[in-house]
Design an enzyme around this catalytic site. Structure first.
Site, PDB file in Angstrom:
ATOM      1  N   SER A 154       0.856  -1.175   0.000  1.00 10.80           N
ATOM      2  CA  SER A 154       0.000   0.000   0.000  1.00 10.80           C
ATOM      3  C   SER A 154       0.893   1.227   0.000  1.00 10.80           C
ATOM      4  O   SER A 154       2.086   1.144   0.348  1.00 10.80           O
ATOM      5  CB  SER A 154      -0.879  -0.008   1.259  1.00 10.80           C
ATOM      6  OG  SER A 154      -1.427   1.265   1.519  1.00 10.80           O
ATOM      7  N   TYR A 167      -0.327  -0.998  10.460  1.00 12.38           N
ATOM      8  CA  TYR A 167      -0.619  -1.273   9.050  1.00 12.38           C
ATOM      9  C   TYR A 167       0.533  -0.814   8.161  1.00 12.38           C
ATOM     10  O   TYR A 167       0.963  -1.541   7.253  1.00 12.38           O
ATOM     11  CB  TYR A 167      -1.909  -0.564   8.671  1.00 12.38           C
ATOM     12  CG  TYR A 167      -2.343  -0.768   7.239  1.00 12.38           C
ATOM     13  CD1 TYR A 167      -2.984  -1.942   6.853  1.00 12.38           C
ATOM     14  CD2 TYR A 167      -2.157   0.227   6.285  1.00 12.38           C
ATOM     15  CE1 TYR A 167      -3.415  -2.119   5.544  1.00 12.38           C
ATOM     16  CE2 TYR A 167      -2.586   0.062   4.981  1.00 12.38           C
ATOM     17  CZ  TYR A 167      -3.207  -1.117   4.608  1.00 12.38           C
ATOM     18  OH  TYR A 167      -3.628  -1.286   3.312  1.00 12.38           O
TER      19      TYR A 167
END
Length: 261
Positions: A154, A167
């Site tokens: 990401s 994350y």
């Protein structure tokens, strides 16, 4: 999904007849990837934890003339991954294309408020799941001397942003995991590459943002729009096909110009 956004996926005949497993394949980017692969003649195993959502993707692919099977299972559980592998290989054959897309616990949380339980849960969901899935399918790929693995990072793993720190750390770990694995297994004929998308339009985004807010967000991207699920699916088709036969260990930033490394 393609008909709703970016049109039909490109067709690559060298993918026809191969077998793919997509973790996190029941919604959004994963579902679009399953449909794109199936449209190219790939036999697709759709993984997820919501059986109804999995069945909906399988039904759509089947209705369109493709081949797909449900492959439910928690990819943070080693035994569940092993059982899923055995079922898929028994039903469809050896997995040649492995897309590890499960995860996505990036909601903003201040680091001081994250807590160790949330940290562990996110690392398990977005990094350990990749390791467990690949570890289960890799030995057979090595034995056969071929295979394609596509991992999912990401923008959060590429530069600091609004996602929670667990994350971001997990997704940065996926990038290095991909590089290390690609270097290690290239001699076995296995290619390993990573995708690092920015914001992609999905059901959750549409639920929490108004059309005006989405337009404002799109205007912040150099290319003037946010991503669509088929943008990611098309990249998977390229990385899975012989068109990228001399590419491994790469992280492809799919960000509309937001991240330029």
């Amino acid at each position: 999904m393609f008909s709703e956004s970016g049109g039909s996926p490109p067709y690559d005949p060298d993918l026809a007849g191969t077998v793919a497993l997509v973790t996190g394949g029941s919604r959004g980017v994963g579902a679009a990837t399953c449909q794109a692969l199936a449209a190219n003649g790939v036999k697709v195993a759709v993984n997820g934890r919501d059986r109804a959502a999995i069945d909906a993707v399988v039904a759509k692919i089947t209705a369109d003339g493709g081949t797909a099977v449900a492959a439910p299972g928690d990819v943070t559980d080693e035994a569940a991954v092993r059982n899923m592998r055995d079922t898929v290989e028994h039903t469809l054959g050896p997995v040649e294309i492995l897309a590890t897309f499960a995860g996505g616990q990036g909601a903003p949380v201040p680091t001081a408020q994250l807590g160790p339980d949330r940290w562990r849960a996110v690392i398990e969901s977005d990094l350990t799941s990749v390791y467990l899935t690949v570890a289960s399918f890799l030995p057979a790929m090595i034995e056969r001397g071929n295979g394609v693995i596509v991992t999912m990072s990401s923008t959060a793993g590429r530069q600091p942003g609004g996602a929670n720190i667990a994350y971001a750390t997990a997704k940065a770990g996926v990038v290095m995991y991909t590089k290390h694995l690609a270097s290690e297994v290239g001699r076995h004929g296995i290619r390993v590459n990573c995708l690092a998308p920015s914001t992609v339009l999905n059901e959750r985004l549409q639920r929490f943002m108004s059309a005006e807010q989405l337009d404002e967000l799109a205007a912040t991207y150099p290319l003037g729009r946010i991503g669509r699920p088929d943008d990611i699916a098309r990249a998977v088709l390229y990385l899975a096909s012989n068109a990228s036969s001399w590419i491994t260990g790469v992280t492809l930033d799919l960000t509309g110009g937001r991240v330029i490394v």
